[in-house]
Design a protein around this motif. Structure first.
Motif, short mmCIF file in Angstrom:
data_model
loop_
_atom_site.label_atom_id
_atom_site.label_comp_id
_atom_site.label_asym_id
_atom_site.label_seq_id
_atom_site.Cartn_x
_atom_site.Cartn_y
_atom_site.Cartn_z
N ARG A 87 0.82 -1.22 0.00
CA ARG A 87 0.00 0.00 0.00
C ARG A 87 0.85 1.26 0.00
N ALA A 88 2.05 1.19 0.52
CA ALA A 88 2.95 2.34 0.57
C ALA A 88 4.37 1.86 0.26
N PRO A 89 4.73 1.72 -1.02
CA PRO A 89 6.07 1.24 -1.38
C PRO A 89 7.16 2.18 -0.88
N VAL A 90 8.35 1.62 -0.71
CA VAL A 90 9.48 2.46 -0.31
C VAL A 90 9.83 3.43 -1.43
N THR A 91 10.29 4.59 -1.06
CA THR A 91 10.69 5.62 -2.02
C THR A 91 12.16 6.02 -1.86
N ARG A 92 12.74 5.74 -0.71
CA ARG A 92 14.15 6.06 -0.47
C ARG A 92 14.96 4.79 -0.74
N ALA A 93 15.38 4.64 -2.00
CA ALA A 93 15.94 3.38 -2.47
C ALA A 93 17.19 2.96 -1.70
N ALA A 94 18.13 3.88 -1.53
CA ALA A 94 19.39 3.51 -0.89
C ALA A 94 19.17 3.10 0.56
#
Length: 290
Positions: free
Chosen positions: A95-102
């Motif tokens: 429902r809320a994927p990660v956005t801060r990849a590193a």
């Protein structure tokens, strides 16, 4: 039920939190949760397994997990076992994927590095998780055929190529390590754009770490998989990465079919499971083509 078996917790406010695959989750005050089996026969054994093994493991893990606090036994009020755990805040990644990849890649690598320690003798054996990929040849073929017939997989030959490369890789020859064994977006919580917790350890078992390394494909955003592999210790060899891609394909197909069932309102369907699984499968195919 709390008044009968754990009366010191009975004054906490109770409210429904979620209906999961195996269990209903109820908030118990601000710090605790109650999980009640509701949808599968196997949930009873899985809850007892978590209660036995997870508390000791949790002490070494860098992300919050729902640590079992109490065990509830079957009674006239409720005929199945149930557990009280700590509450882990966050939103499921479907429902809320990660956005801060590193940050997410580093957090997932640190979590799995800490979890993947050799399991003791007598550790639970997985429900078809963590063993040789070749045990799943028939299941893979059935799921790929179903997804292809439903128009959900535009290039089944490319999917099959990833799978065949994975099953041709050498089997794991190291010690059986602790595995979560069910790392898909609904079982990982996010907060502030990165991972904030890992839930549902019902499939906790010992086996090949490649089973969990598949999560890099199923959970991380574009461009973060290599960073995850660099951060995970010990560094995975080529065979492990090939097997991990196979496990990722299996998980993606499962979630695509569950997601499609949810779109059509069929029992057991979860519509939010489909989109991240489609993304994972597309990325696995693209990576194989490079």
């Amino acid at each position: 039920m709390l008044r009968d078996q754990h009366p010191d917790l009975a004054d906490h406010a109770v409210r429904l939190g979620a209906r999961g695959w195996d269990n209903q989750l109820w908030r118990l005050g601000d710090e605790l949760a109650v999980r009640l089996p509701w949808a599968t026969e196997s949930a009873d054994v899985l809850l007892r397994k978590e209660h036995e093994w997870l508390p000791a493991l949790a002490r070494h893990l860098p992300l919050p997990v729902p640590v079992p606090q109490r065990l509830g036994e079957p009674s006239g009020r409720f005929p199945r076992p149930w557990i009280v755990t700590t509450w882990v805040p966050g939103t499921p990644a479907d429902r809320a994927p990660v956005t801060r990849a590193a940050e997410a890649a580093d957090a997932l690598a640190a979590f799995l590095t800490a979890l993947h320690r050799p399991a003791p003798e007598g550790a639970p054996i997985g429900r078809d998780r963590g063993g040789p990929l070749t045990d799943h040849v028939e299941g893979f073929a059935r799921m790929l055929a179903s997804a292809t017939e439903a128009g959900l997989v535009p290039d089944p030959d490319a999917v099959r190529a990833v799978w065949e490369d994975a099953t041709a890789a050498p089997d794991w020859a190291g010690p059986a390590v602790w595995l979560h064994a069910d790392l898909h977006p609904a079982n990982v919580l996010t907060a502030d754009g990165t991972f904030g917790g890992v839930i549902d350890f019902g499939d906790l078992c010992a086996g090949d770490p490649a089973c969990d390394l598949a999560a890099a494909w199923n959970l991380l955003p574009q461009g973060a998989v290599d960073r995850f592999h660099d951060a995970y210790q010990p560094s995975p060899d080529a065979a492990m990465l090939r097997r991990a891609r196979g496990w990722a394909v299996l998980k993606a197909l499962v979630c695509i079919l569950i997601g499609e069932a949810g779109v059509h309102g069929r029992p057991g369907g979860k519509p939010t499971w489909g989109p991240p699984a489609h993304t994972a499968l597309r990325r696995l195919i693209e990576a194989a083509g490079r």
